[in-house]
Design a protein around this motif. Structure first.
Motif, PDB file in Angstrom:
ATOM      1  N   ASN A 191       0.879  -1.173   0.000  1.00 19.31           N
ATOM      2  CA  ASN A 191       0.000   0.000   0.000  1.00 19.31           C
ATOM      3  C   ASN A 191       0.915   1.220   0.000  1.00 19.31           C
ATOM      4  OD1 ASN A 191      -2.093   1.811   0.201  1.00 19.31           O
ATOM      5  ND2 ASN A 191      -2.667   1.252   2.283  1.00 19.31           N
ATOM      6  N   ILE A 192       1.222   1.721  -1.179  1.00 26.04           N
ATOM      7  CA  ILE A 192       2.261   2.741  -1.354  1.00 26.04           C
ATOM      8  C   ILE A 192       1.644   4.042  -1.861  1.00 26.04           C
ATOM      9  CG2 ILE A 192       4.505   3.250  -2.356  1.00 26.04           C
ATOM     10  CD1 ILE A 192       4.581   0.661  -0.810  1.00 26.04           C
ATOM     11  N   HIS A 193       1.913   5.133  -1.150  1.00 24.25           N
ATOM     12  CA  HIS A 193       1.450   6.466  -1.576  1.00 24.25           C
ATOM     13  C   HIS A 193       2.563   7.463  -1.269  1.00 24.25           C
ATOM     14  CE1 HIS A 193      -2.689   5.089  -2.243  1.00 24.25           C
ATOM     15  NE2 HIS A 193      -2.532   4.381  -1.141  1.00 24.25           N
ATOM     16  N   THR A 194       3.377   7.775  -2.287  1.00 24.47           N
ATOM     17  CA  THR A 194       4.502   8.698  -2.096  1.00 24.47           C
ATOM     18  C   THR A 194       4.266  10.063  -2.718  1.00 24.47           C
ATOM     19  OG1 THR A 194       5.622   8.037  -4.139  1.00 24.47           O
ATOM     20  CG2 THR A 194       6.064   6.712  -2.160  1.00 24.47           C
ATOM     21  N   GLY A 195       3.241  10.174  -3.538  1.00 24.23           N
ATOM     22  CA  GLY A 195       3.045  11.391  -4.312  1.00 24.23           C
ATOM     23  C   GLY A 195       3.704  11.343  -5.672  1.00 24.23           C
ATOM     24  N   LEU A 196       4.484  10.275  -5.915  1.00 19.59           N
ATOM     25  CA  LEU A 196       5.155  10.084  -7.205  1.00 19.59           C
ATOM     26  C   LEU A 196       4.722   8.732  -7.757  1.00 19.59           C
ATOM     27  CD1 LEU A 196       8.707  11.294  -6.121  1.00 19.59           C
ATOM     28  CD2 LEU A 196       7.127  12.524  -7.621  1.00 19.59           C
ATOM     29  N   GLY A 197       3.975   8.744  -8.839  1.00 24.06           N
ATOM     30  CA  GLY A 197       3.374   7.522  -9.359  1.00 24.06           C
ATOM     31  C   GLY A 197       4.389   6.464  -9.739  1.00 24.06           C
ATOM     32  N   PHE A 198       5.464   6.867 -10.417  1.00 21.08           N
ATOM     33  CA  PHE A 198       6.441   5.866 -10.846  1.00 21.08           C
ATOM     34  C   PHE A 198       7.219   5.310  -9.661  1.00 21.08           C
ATOM     35  CE2 PHE A 198      10.340   4.199 -12.725  1.00 21.08           C
ATOM     36  CZ  PHE A 198       9.791   3.391 -13.720  1.00 21.08           C
ATOM     37  N   GLU A 287      16.140  11.860 -18.947  1.00 23.55           N
ATOM     38  CA  GLU A 287      16.266  12.643 -17.716  1.00 23.55           C
ATOM     39  C   GLU A 287      15.281  12.155 -16.659  1.00 23.55           C
ATOM     40  OE1 GLU A 287      15.828  17.263 -16.131  1.00 23.55           O
ATOM     41  OE2 GLU A 287      15.791  16.831 -18.281  1.00 23.55           O
ATOM     42  N   LYS A 288      14.109  11.724 -17.096  1.00 27.02           N
ATOM     43  CA  LYS A 288      13.079  11.234 -16.173  1.00 27.02           C
ATOM     44  C   LYS A 288      12.467   9.958 -16.708  1.00 27.02           C
ATOM     45  CE  LYS A 288      11.182  15.159 -13.552  1.00 27.02           C
ATOM     46  NZ  LYS A 288       9.908  15.845 -13.183  1.00 27.02           N
ATOM     47  N   ILE A 289      12.027   9.092 -15.781  1.00 25.24           N
ATOM     48  CA  ILE A 289      11.159   7.967 -16.112  1.00 25.24           C
ATOM     49  C   ILE A 289       9.876   8.190 -15.325  1.00 25.24           C
ATOM     50  CG2 ILE A 289      10.860   5.465 -16.153  1.00 25.24           C
ATOM     51  CD1 ILE A 289      13.889   5.211 -16.022  1.00 25.24           C
ATOM     52  N   GLY A 290       8.785   8.395 -16.042  1.00 27.10           N
ATOM     53  CA  GLY A 290       7.576   8.826 -15.354  1.00 27.10           C
ATOM     54  C   GLY A 290       7.814  10.178 -14.724  1.00 27.10           C
ATOM     55  N   ASP A 291       7.552  10.265 -13.422  1.00 29.33           N
ATOM     56  CA  ASP A 291       7.746  11.540 -12.711  1.00 29.33           C
ATOM     57  C   ASP A 291       8.967  11.504 -11.794  1.00 29.33           C
ATOM     58  OD1 ASP A 291       6.645   9.691 -11.008  1.00 29.33           O
ATOM     59  OD2 ASP A 291       4.873  10.851 -10.482  1.00 29.33           O
ATOM     60  N   VAL A 292       9.887  10.569 -12.041  1.00 33.55           N
ATOM     61  CA  VAL A 292      11.074  10.436 -11.187  1.00 33.55           C
ATOM     62  C   VAL A 292      12.336  10.757 -11.990  1.00 33.55           C
ATOM     63  CG1 VAL A 292      12.453   8.860  -9.762  1.00 33.55           C
ATOM     64  CG2 VAL A 292       9.958   8.679  -9.759  1.00 33.55           C
TER      65      VAL A 292
END
Length: 356
Positions: A191-198, A287-292
């Motif tokens: 159950n993961i919620h970091t604010g960053l989807g990737f 530079e990024k993969i998804g939003d990371v």
């Protein structure tokens, strides 16, 4: 001092339900013997025989008891539920009068494969080990009473000997507020919620492929950028891992995993030797993969190594950037699962120094 008990349902955990022959549950002799001889529990057996059950009950019961005695396993008492459900007797499984009172009940366990035993644990104030062979889902009321869930006697023995190995951690700074729950003997629930989807997707790989139950809830200063959130998750997760692992006695300590994902191949090697170090041989084009940001992946693993006090060596190659980093996280999870495994025959630290 009052003794702890293991109250074990006969049908299910000990023998398979069968009207023509006695079939013992796999692993019951070897691991119940270890529990009986090594750990401080008295064994109690229970069986539901409404109206005393079939005519051949007593020959079967005597055969079961003599077989266990032949294996060096002795039960302190036997409880037979003879009453019918309509009688609503206080000696039925979900009630409490059927048990002796001279036990340390709060540190004792019931082992069964039906939810009735969890209800009995609730009524008595003890704990329940549920052999959930049907993969059922308990009610919200009963779920907190289940201390451990498995279908293997080996895992029951390890749980009783080593404990659950779980930890809840909270890390608060001016930049992030992170809550983590980690259970090392898990089933891969996340159950993961970091604010960053990737990042959520990558952390889910750790739980799924390492068979850890992992909950992470984060409030970070993402209005600034991703740096503090990713770094602090790595720090908090490494610290949580260290606390859940405990004293490291009997663990494998070091290991590696090589994992392909289509065009990509990841190699991860780790050592829980008490020293923090990261070797990172991975190049990204994007530079990024998804939003990371891709530069933050190495920073995440360095942060983890700092608080988990471990060496991590990571290499990866491939054309697809998503595949490359996902293979890394999966290999990382598999390596973690390998190196924390305990040798059930040894309580020694895996080192010549005497400490880790």
């Amino acid at each position: 001092m009052k003794k702890k008990f293991l109250f074990i349902e006969r049908e299910g955990p000990i023998i398979r339900e069968n009207t023509t022959q006695v079939i013992f549950y796999p692993g019951v002799f070897s691991f119940l013997y270890r529990i009986f001889s090594e750990l401080d529990y008295e064994l109690v057996i229970g069986t539901n025989q409404e109206g005393l059950g079939p005519e051949n009950f007593w020959p079967i019961q005597e055969y079961i008891m003599k077989t266990f005695e032949g294996e060096g396993i002795y039960f302190s008492s036997v409880h037979i539920y003879r009453t019918l459900a309509k009688e609503n007797a206080s000696t039925r499984k979900s009630c409490t009068d059927m048990l002796l009172t001279n036990y340390d009940i709060s540190n004792s366990f019931f082992i069964g494969d039906i939810i009735t035993y969890v209800l009995l644990a609730k009524n008595l104030g003890c704990k329940a080990i549920w052999m959930n062979k049907e993969n059922c889902h308990p009610s919200q009321e009963l779920n907190p009473l289940i201390s451990f869930e498995t279908v293997f006697w080996k895992q029951i023995y390890e749980y009783l000997k080593f404990g659950l190995r779980c930890y809840t951690n909270r890390r608060i700074t001016n930049e992030t507020d992170i809550k983590i729950y980690l259970q090392l003997y898990g089933t891969g629930k996340t159950n993961i919620h970091t604010g960053l989807g990737f990042l959520n997707h990558m952390l889910e790989q750790i739980g799924c492929h390492g068979k850890f139950d992992l909950t992470i809830k984060v409030r970070g200063d993402l209005h600034i950028d991703e740096h503090h959130t990713i770094e602090d998750i790595g720090l908090a997760l490494g610290a949580t891992f260290t606390k859940a692992l405990g004293d490291k006695k009997g663990i494998v300590r070091s290991g590696y995993s090589i994992l392909p994902m289509d065009d990509s191949l990841a190699k991860v090697a780790m050592d829980l030797g008490g020293r923090s170090h990261l070797v990172w041989k991975v190049n990204f084009v994007r530079e990024k993969i998804g939003d990371v940001p891709t530069e933050m992946f190495s920073h995440f693993f360095k942060s983890f190594s700092n608080t988990a006090h471990c060496n991590i060596h990571i290499q990866a190659e491939g054309k697809n950037e998503h595949h490359k980093i996902e293979a890394i996280f999966k290999a990382f999870a598999r390596t973690l699962q390998m190196i924390i495994r305990r040798n059930i025959n040894s309580d020694e630290l895996p080192t010549t120094k005497g400490m880790l």
